[in-house]
Scaffold this motif. Structure first.
Motif, mmCIF file in Angstrom:
data_model
loop_
_atom_site.group_PDB
_atom_site.id
_atom_site.type_symbol
_atom_site.label_atom_id
_atom_site.label_comp_id
_atom_site.label_asym_id
_atom_site.label_seq_id
_atom_site.Cartn_x
_atom_site.Cartn_y
_atom_site.Cartn_z
ATOM 1 N N MET A 183 -0.281 -18.934 42.926
ATOM 2 C CA MET A 183 -0.238 -20.385 43.161
ATOM 3 C C MET A 183 1.170 -20.943 42.910
ATOM 4 O O MET A 183 1.697 -21.721 43.701
ATOM 5 N N MET A 184 1.752 -20.539 41.793
ATOM 6 C CA MET A 184 3.089 -21.037 41.446
ATOM 7 C C MET A 184 4.118 -20.609 42.491
ATOM 8 O O MET A 184 4.970 -21.400 42.910
ATOM 9 N N VAL A 185 4.058 -19.343 42.898
ATOM 10 C CA VAL A 185 4.985 -18.838 43.917
ATOM 11 C C VAL A 185 4.853 -19.650 45.200
ATOM 12 O O VAL A 185 5.849 -20.067 45.812
ATOM 13 N N THR A 186 3.629 -19.890 45.632
ATOM 14 C CA THR A 186 3.386 -20.616 46.888
ATOM 15 C C THR A 186 3.961 -22.025 46.853
ATOM 16 O O THR A 186 4.635 -22.464 47.792
ATOM 17 N N ASP A 187 3.722 -22.738 45.748
ATOM 18 C CA ASP A 187 4.167 -24.131 45.700
ATOM 19 C C ASP A 187 5.665 -24.257 45.411
ATOM 20 O O ASP A 187 6.314 -25.185 45.911
ATOM 21 N N LEU A 188 6.223 -23.345 44.628
ATOM 22 C CA LEU A 188 7.669 -23.374 44.421
ATOM 23 C C LEU A 188 8.408 -22.990 45.695
ATOM 24 O O LEU A 188 9.470 -23.535 46.005
ATOM 25 N N ALA A 189 7.839 -22.034 46.438
ATOM 26 C CA ALA A 189 8.481 -21.596 47.679
ATOM 27 C C ALA A 189 8.498 -22.700 48.730
ATOM 28 O O ALA A 189 9.284 -22.657 49.680
ATOM 29 N N ALA A 190 7.620 -23.690 48.577
ATOM 30 C CA ALA A 190 7.599 -24.804 49.525
ATOM 31 C C ALA A 190 8.837 -25.684 49.385
ATOM 32 O O ALA A 190 9.150 -26.476 50.273
ATOM 33 N N VAL A 191 9.552 -25.553 48.248
ATOM 34 C CA VAL A 191 10.798 -26.300 48.034
ATOM 35 C C VAL A 191 11.932 -25.524 48.703
ATOM 36 O O VAL A 191 12.286 -24.429 48.258
ATOM 37 N N ARG A 192 12.475 -26.037 49.785
ATOM 38 C CA ARG A 192 13.446 -25.293 50.580
ATOM 39 C C ARG A 192 14.712 -24.961 49.796
ATOM 40 O O ARG A 192 15.404 -24.013 50.108
ATOM 41 N N GLN A 193 14.998 -25.731 48.765
ATOM 42 C CA GLN A 193 16.241 -25.513 48.016
ATOM 43 C C GLN A 193 16.104 -24.413 46.968
ATOM 44 O O GLN A 193 17.049 -24.126 46.226
ATOM 45 N N ILE A 194 14.944 -23.771 46.879
ATOM 46 C CA ILE A 194 14.708 -22.694 45.907
ATOM 47 C C ILE A 194 14.290 -21.434 46.653
ATOM 48 O O ILE A 194 13.484 -21.489 47.588
ATOM 49 N N GLN A 195 14.813 -20.293 46.246
ATOM 50 C CA GLN A 195 14.386 -19.001 46.790
ATOM 51 C C GLN A 195 13.483 -18.331 45.753
ATOM 52 O O GLN A 195 13.906 -18.074 44.626
ATOM 53 N N VAL A 196 12.259 -18.077 46.115
ATOM 54 C CA VAL A 196 11.273 -17.525 45.183
ATOM 55 C C VAL A 196 10.991 -16.071 45.532
ATOM 56 O O VAL A 196 10.783 -15.720 46.699
ATOM 57 N N VAL A 197 10.980 -15.219 44.507
ATOM 58 C CA VAL A 197 10.679 -13.799 44.702
ATOM 59 C C VAL A 197 9.191 -13.649 44.979
ATOM 60 O O VAL A 197 8.342 -14.225 44.274
ATOM 61 N N GLU A 198 8.833 -12.872 46.020
ATOM 62 C CA GLU A 198 7.423 -12.676 46.365
ATOM 63 C C GLU A 198 6.675 -12.000 45.215
ATOM 64 O O GLU A 198 7.207 -11.145 44.517
ATOM 65 N N ARG A 199 5.400 -12.406 45.051
ATOM 66 C CA ARG A 199 4.578 -11.811 43.996
ATOM 67 C C ARG A 199 4.420 -10.308 44.200
ATOM 68 O O ARG A 199 4.370 -9.525 43.243
ATOM 69 N N GLU A 200 4.329 -9.868 45.461
ATOM 70 C CA GLU A 200 4.171 -8.439 45.736
ATOM 71 C C GLU A 200 5.370 -7.633 45.243
ATOM 72 O O GLU A 200 5.219 -6.493 44.787
ATOM 73 N N LYS A 201 6.566 -8.222 45.346
ATOM 74 C CA LYS A 201 7.768 -7.535 44.856
ATOM 75 C C LYS A 201 7.722 -7.394 43.341
ATOM 76 O O LYS A 201 8.101 -6.363 42.783
#
Length: 599
Positions: free
Chosen positions: A55-73
């Motif tokens: 959930m956190m990854v999905t919603d943080l990744a929606a912020v274009r100014q942040i690059q979020v590491v995928e949960r699978e990685k």
């Protein structure tokens, strides 16, 4: 010294960001969301860490100014480092993991309590220094999980991007802890590679919480992965099918049973069975996917050719099986010992057979009945599966029908050396099949005679009542009303008996499709409409009968008949265009016509 090194790393990171900004590039902080620790004291909540992280990854990744590491990685690194049970809330652990996946910041947290109130502690850790930049907690009710999680997202984003004024719309939307727990179990199954089980789990979550968008997206992703896996497996199986089919053909061309010993003879029979199953599997590709499995329009020449090739192999199989038993059966002290019934192949070939799901291969001591069942009823074996193809070869070639009935008579006659129990079993199977095949072709009196023959031979059989009821059903007085109506449909149609026609229509439709092919759907309705269409009692039901015929044609691949019936007689019987559109959308989408291209 360690503090100086950390300070230097932090300074270098800041200088790097400043340099990129000066060059006009977009600087995106790289963030890793770690699994939240379960400090509730309840091990059953351990799996929640995966769902919450997702959930956190999905919603943080929606912020274009942040690059979020995928949960699978993250999961891949944890598997490699064997850190599944570590406490990620520890800054040193967060720092180690963040370095391993190339992150600059790590989001760590812990579930401190679930009942009676939900409490979540959070930290934002700078990877280069191990410094905790943000440490807060949120509390609330279990059913406020989404609101609490959004508070966390907002605080993290504000800490990373203090000048950002507007946040994107959240996409996760887990309604409560129980739903997230179910979702987390599905994600855990994905990590274990159990995609089929994960699909079932997430489908249940989506059904119970339709607004949980993240669950819906993950379920769709898994369905896509399953489809790709099935396509890859189908390609592999196709290659194995061809390998085994060609190898069987070469072996059978080079060998004859006459020159082989018992072990080699069993190998020849094994390759014969493989060749038959290979051809049956090829035939299956030309059948409609839905029951009853009818040869599709345009596939008739290919299907007939494959049935004929299978027939040639089956004739050889009957001859070779009979010869094998005669040659290698031994007798000692008045006791008969049958030959080796195991099918012997090389280890490599056995592995190919297993992968291609042809096995287990076994000697068929009722080969005549097995072959007759395919010729007369269209019932074939494909590994451990059996399927029915219609029309059967005997429906298409009358001489084959005679051969099928002859094989069944021979099977009955060749039982004198069997034990009483085996003899009864084989005679029952042969005569029961003989009667079914005759009924399928509308020869009721002859079918009853075959079943009665069994009753006369074995009046004390445990199957006596079963066979007796088949005779009653053929006469329309059996214990099952649906079967009765199917057996007497022709008589009901003669008198336009409404109840008889309505009860027996689908039964008769299935029988005709299997014996005459896809064209039978239209023919049956036209026959009923012509004979009884003006009957006052039946007239109001004609549209329902027509729909059954049209849907049967569509499921058999005959979309032309579907459209013909639905756009003419269906509308004349006060059907509507919207109903037709509904059938096309919900039941037979394969028959949708392409919209004409815009000019």
């Amino acid at each position: 010294m360690p503090r100086l090194l950390a300070l230097a790393l932090s300074l270098l990171f800041a200088l790097s960001l400043s340099a990129q900004a000066a060059e006009g590039g977009d600087v995106k902080p790289v963030v890793a969301v770690l699994y939240f620790d379960n400090n509730t004291g309840k091990p059953s909540f351990d799996v929640l860490r995966k769902g919450f992280a997702d959930m956190m990854v999905t919603d943080l990744a929606a912020v274009r100014q942040i690059q979020v590491v995928e949960r699978e990685k993250l999961q891949k690194l944890l598997d490699e480092l064997k850190l599944q049970k570590n406490e990620y809330f520890n800054p040193k652990t967060a720092q180690r993991i963040g370095q391993g996946i190339g992150a600059q910041f790590a989001v760590a947290g812990s579930l401190q309590a679930i009942d009676p109130a939900l409490r979540i502690d959070i930290r934002l850790v700078e990877i280069a220094t191990g410094k905790v930049l943000l440490a807060e907690k949120v509390t609330g009710k279990k059913n406020q999980l989404f609101d609490l999680q959004q508070q966390l997202v907002g605080r993290f984003v504000k800490a990373l991007l203090p000048k950002l004024d507007q946040f994107p719309k959240p996409r996760s939307r887990a309604p409560d802890v129980d739903t997230l727990l179910s979702y987390s179990k599905g994600i855990d199954l994905v990590d274990q590679g159990k995609l089929q089980e994960a699909s079932v789990q997430l489908a249940s979550v989506v059904s119970q919480a339709p607004t949980f968008l993240l669950a819906r997206e993950r379920h769709e992703e898994i369905l896509s992965r399953l489809k790709q896996a099935q396509e890859r497996r189908a390609e592999t199986l196709t290659d194995l099918d061809e390998l085994l089919g060609q190898k069987a053909e070469r072996f059978l061309q080079e060998k004859t049973l006459a020159g082989l010993d018992e072990k080699e003879g069993s190998t020849l029979l094994a390759w014969r069975i493989i060749r038959m199953q290979y051809l049956a599997r090829k035939l299956r590709l030309h059948l409609s996917p839905k029951h009853p499995h009818i040869v599709m329009p345009g596939h008739e020449p290919q299907a007939l050719a494959l049935m004929q090739r299978w027939h040639e192999q089956a004739q050889a199989f009957v001859r070779e099986s009979t010869e094998y038993v005669q040659r290698f059966t031994r007798e000692a002290n008045g006791v008969r010992f049958l030959p080796n019934t195991s099918m012997e192949l090389s280890p490599e070939d056995e592995e190919h057979v297993r992968q291609a799901k042809y096995g287990p291969l076994r000697f068929d001591d009722e080969a005549r009945i097995t072959v007759a069942e395919a010729l007369l009823m269209g019932q074939f074996e494909d590994g451990n599966e059996r399927f029915v193809a219609g029309p059967s070869l005997s429906d298409l070639e009358p001489s084959v029908e005679e051969e099928g009935f002859r094989l069944l008579e021979e099977a009955v006659e060749d039982t004198s050396a069997l034990t009483p129990q085996l003899r009864e079993h084989r005679v029952r199977r042969a005569l029961d099949l003989h009667g079914d095949a005759l009924m399928r072709k509308g020869r009721t009196e002859e079918a009853i005679a075959r079943w009665q023959r069994f009753l006369d031979l074995f009046p004390t059989s445990s199957q006596f009542n079963f066979i007796s009821n088949k005779i009653k059903t053929a006469l329309g007085v059996g214990s099952n009303a649906y079967d009765n109506s199917g057996a007497t449909f022709a008589q009901q149609l003669e008198t336009c008996d409404k109840n008889g026609i309505l009860q027996g229509y689908s039964h008769e439709m299935s029988r005709r499709l299997l014996t005459r092919g896809y064209k039978a759907a239209r023919e049956l309705f036209v026959e009923v409409d012509t004979r009884c269409g003006e009957s006052k009692e039946l007239k109001s039901f004609l549209r329902s009968l027509l729909t059954t015929a049209a849907m049967s044609a569509a499921n058999a691949g005959d979309c032309a008949t579907f459209h013909e019936l639905m756009t003419t007689r269906f509308l004349a019987l006060h059907g509507s265009q919207s109903e037709i559109a509904g059938y096309l959308k919900n039941y037979v989408p394969q028959c949708k016509k392409e919209e004409p291209a815009a000019p």
